[in-house]
Design a protein around this motif. Structure first.
Motif, PDB file in Angstrom:
ATOM      1  N   SER A 121      -6.598  -0.254  -1.460  1.00  0.00           N
ATOM      2  CA  SER A 121      -7.023  -1.283  -2.403  1.00  0.00           C
ATOM      3  C   SER A 121      -5.868  -2.118  -2.950  1.00  0.00           C
ATOM      4  O   SER A 121      -6.059  -2.950  -3.833  1.00  0.00           O
ATOM      5  CB  SER A 121      -7.800  -0.650  -3.560  1.00  0.00           C
ATOM      6  OG  SER A 121      -6.979   0.277  -4.235  1.00  0.00           O
ATOM      7  N   ASP A 122      -4.680  -1.908  -2.421  1.00  0.00           N
ATOM      8  CA  ASP A 122      -3.519  -2.726  -2.771  1.00  0.00           C
ATOM      9  C   ASP A 122      -2.631  -2.783  -1.524  1.00  0.00           C
ATOM     10  O   ASP A 122      -2.909  -2.112  -0.532  1.00  0.00           O
ATOM     11  CB  ASP A 122      -2.764  -2.129  -3.954  1.00  0.00           C
ATOM     12  CG  ASP A 122      -1.924  -3.159  -4.721  1.00  0.00           C
ATOM     13  OD1 ASP A 122      -1.685  -4.267  -4.188  1.00  0.00           O
ATOM     14  OD2 ASP A 122      -1.506  -2.861  -5.852  1.00  0.00           O
ATOM     15  N   CYS A 123      -1.577  -3.560  -1.597  1.00  0.00           N
ATOM     16  CA  CYS A 123      -0.663  -3.646  -0.442  1.00  0.00           C
ATOM     17  C   CYS A 123       0.706  -3.073  -0.765  1.00  0.00           C
ATOM     18  O   CYS A 123       1.583  -3.051   0.097  1.00  0.00           O
ATOM     19  CB  CYS A 123      -0.553  -5.085   0.042  1.00  0.00           C
ATOM     20  SG  CYS A 123       0.141  -6.205  -1.181  1.00  0.00           S
ATOM     21  N   CYS A 124       0.880  -2.609  -1.984  1.00  0.00           N
ATOM     22  CA  CYS A 124       2.142  -1.989  -2.373  1.00  0.00           C
ATOM     23  C   CYS A 124       1.863  -1.036  -3.527  1.00  0.00           C
ATOM     24  O   CYS A 124       0.763  -1.033  -4.075  1.00  0.00           O
ATOM     25  CB  CYS A 124       3.172  -3.045  -2.777  1.00  0.00           C
ATOM     26  SG  CYS A 124       2.636  -4.108  -4.126  1.00  0.00           S
ATOM     27  N   GLY A 125       2.829  -0.227  -3.831  1.00  0.00           N
ATOM     28  CA  GLY A 125       2.677   0.693  -4.946  1.00  0.00           C
ATOM     29  C   GLY A 125       2.504   2.129  -4.503  1.00  0.00           C
ATOM     30  O   GLY A 125       2.531   2.457  -3.314  1.00  0.00           O
ATOM     31  N   GLU A 126       2.332   2.981  -5.487  1.00  0.00           N
ATOM     32  CA  GLU A 126       2.297   4.426  -5.263  1.00  0.00           C
ATOM     33  C   GLU A 126       1.160   4.861  -4.335  1.00  0.00           C
ATOM     34  O   GLU A 126       1.368   5.676  -3.437  1.00  0.00           O
ATOM     35  CB  GLU A 126       2.161   5.138  -6.617  1.00  0.00           C
ATOM     36  CG  GLU A 126       2.475   6.610  -6.559  1.00  0.00           C
ATOM     37  CD  GLU A 126       2.490   7.232  -7.938  1.00  0.00           C
ATOM     38  OE1 GLU A 126       1.885   8.311  -8.073  1.00  0.00           O
ATOM     39  OE2 GLU A 126       3.097   6.649  -8.854  1.00  0.00           O
ATOM     40  N   GLU A 127      -0.052   4.311  -4.524  1.00  0.00           N
ATOM     41  CA  GLU A 127      -1.186   4.696  -3.671  1.00  0.00           C
ATOM     42  C   GLU A 127      -0.894   4.381  -2.207  1.00  0.00           C
ATOM     43  O   GLU A 127      -1.115   5.206  -1.322  1.00  0.00           O
ATOM     44  CB  GLU A 127      -2.465   3.967  -4.105  1.00  0.00           C
ATOM     45  CG  GLU A 127      -3.633   4.243  -3.177  1.00  0.00           C
ATOM     46  CD  GLU A 127      -4.679   3.129  -3.115  1.00  0.00           C
ATOM     47  OE1 GLU A 127      -5.509   3.186  -2.189  1.00  0.00           O
ATOM     48  OE2 GLU A 127      -4.657   2.216  -3.963  1.00  0.00           O
ATOM     49  N   VAL A 128      -0.386   3.202  -1.949  1.00  0.00           N
ATOM     50  CA  VAL A 128      -0.085   2.779  -0.583  1.00  0.00           C
ATOM     51  C   VAL A 128       1.005   3.662   0.014  1.00  0.00           C
ATOM     52  O   VAL A 128       0.909   4.086   1.170  1.00  0.00           O
ATOM     53  CB  VAL A 128       0.325   1.288  -0.548  1.00  0.00           C
ATOM     54  CG1 VAL A 128       0.791   0.876   0.832  1.00  0.00           C
ATOM     55  CG2 VAL A 128      -0.827   0.418  -1.003  1.00  0.00           C
ATOM     56  N   GLU A 129       2.023   3.953  -0.771  1.00  0.00           N
ATOM     57  CA  GLU A 129       3.102   4.808  -0.292  1.00  0.00           C
ATOM     58  C   GLU A 129       2.579   6.188   0.097  1.00  0.00           C
ATOM     59  O   GLU A 129       2.968   6.737   1.126  1.00  0.00           O
ATOM     60  CB  GLU A 129       4.196   4.929  -1.352  1.00  0.00           C
ATOM     61  CG  GLU A 129       5.002   3.642  -1.499  1.00  0.00           C
ATOM     62  CD  GLU A 129       6.068   3.731  -2.579  1.00  0.00           C
ATOM     63  OE1 GLU A 129       6.523   4.841  -2.899  1.00  0.00           O
ATOM     64  OE2 GLU A 129       6.440   2.666  -3.093  1.00  0.00           O
ATOM     65  N   LYS A 130       1.678   6.746  -0.711  1.00  0.00           N
ATOM     66  CA  LYS A 130       1.108   8.062  -0.411  1.00  0.00           C
ATOM     67  C   LYS A 130       0.295   8.026   0.876  1.00  0.00           C
ATOM     68  O   LYS A 130       0.418   8.906   1.721  1.00  0.00           O
ATOM     69  CB  LYS A 130       0.215   8.544  -1.564  1.00  0.00           C
ATOM     70  CG  LYS A 130       0.957   9.065  -2.751  1.00  0.00           C
ATOM     71  CD  LYS A 130      -0.020   9.528  -3.817  1.00  0.00           C
ATOM     72  CE  LYS A 130       0.687   9.910  -5.100  1.00  0.00           C
ATOM     73  NZ  LYS A 130      -0.247  10.237  -6.178  1.00  0.00           N
ATOM     74  N   VAL A 131      -0.539   7.014   1.017  1.00  0.00           N
ATOM     75  CA  VAL A 131      -1.392   6.901   2.204  1.00  0.00           C
ATOM     76  C   VAL A 131      -0.556   6.724   3.470  1.00  0.00           C
ATOM     77  O   VAL A 131      -0.852   7.315   4.511  1.00  0.00           O
ATOM     78  CB  VAL A 131      -2.398   5.728   2.048  1.00  0.00           C
ATOM     79  CG1 VAL A 131      -3.120   5.434   3.345  1.00  0.00           C
ATOM     80  CG2 VAL A 131      -3.406   6.032   0.949  1.00  0.00           C
ATOM     81  N   CYS A 132       0.497   5.934   3.368  1.00  0.00           N
ATOM     82  CA  CYS A 132       1.305   5.606   4.547  1.00  0.00           C
ATOM     83  C   CYS A 132       2.402   6.630   4.850  1.00  0.00           C
ATOM     84  O   CYS A 132       2.930   6.644   5.958  1.00  0.00           O
ATOM     85  CB  CYS A 132       1.937   4.228   4.374  1.00  0.00           C
ATOM     86  SG  CYS A 132       0.739   2.887   4.307  1.00  0.00           S
ATOM     87  N   ALA A 133       2.734   7.483   3.897  1.00  0.00           N
ATOM     88  CA  ALA A 133       3.865   8.398   4.061  1.00  0.00           C
ATOM     89  C   ALA A 133       3.684   9.378   5.212  1.00  0.00           C
ATOM     90  O   ALA A 133       4.582   9.542   6.029  1.00  0.00           O
ATOM     91  CB  ALA A 133       4.117   9.151   2.762  1.00  0.00           C
TER      92      ALA A 133
END
Length: 160
Positions: A121-133
């Motif tokens: 639901s965003d293109c940057c930030g903590e949620e994205v980092e967790k999903v992509c890590a």
């Protein structure tokens, strides 16, 4: 042959050695010439697709999505850990505007790929980092509209 002989000599300047390596590389690499095995691949795509004027959750032409499919499939077929897709849609002027969400694109992409697509639901930030890590192997992740952030607008728009 002379060029090969020159390259095998150790230059005294490391920057010079680096420059030789860079100049020997082709200007553009084709995706089939890039080692993606077990790697997370970030891919900027053009999913700026036309939407129905009355119902912007409906995509009226999937040509741009279709155009990215062969590359996405090729990357996955070559063993990439994941493919993280980033795009913009419309001109939301640096603000989150629901009608410009890429969520409907994620649904179409999922149908066309025949596999789950994780939508962030965003293109940057903590949620994205967790999903992509550390995604599951073979994952496809679509980030939310890049232009929901004023920095992506490219016309000097202030956040205020």
């Amino acid at each position: 042959q002379a060029r090969v002989a020159n390259c095998t000599k150790q230059p005294s300047d490391p920057a010079q050695a680096c420059q030789r390596q860079i100049s020997a590389m082709p200007a553009k690499l084709k995706i089939e010439n890039v080692d993606v095995k077990d790697k997370r691949v970030f891919m900027r795509v053009d999913f700026n697709v036309p939407q129905d004027k009355k119902d912007p959750t409906k995509i009226t032409n999937t040509q741009r999505i279709d155009g990215a499919l062969p590359t996405i499939k090729a990357i996955l077929a070559r063993g990439a850990k994941s493919v993280v897709l980033a795009s913009h849609l419309g001109r939301p002027d640096g603000c989150k505007v629901d009608k410009y969400s890429l969520a409907p694109v994620a649904k179409i992409l999922e149908e066309k790929l025949g596999m789950p697509v994780t939508f962030c639901s965003d293109c940057c930030g903590e949620e994205v980092e967790k999903v992509c890590a550390d995604p599951a192997s073979g994952s496809v992740i679509l980030l939310e509209n890049l232009r929901f952030h004023v920095e992506e607008e490219g016309k000097g728009v202030d956040a205020d």
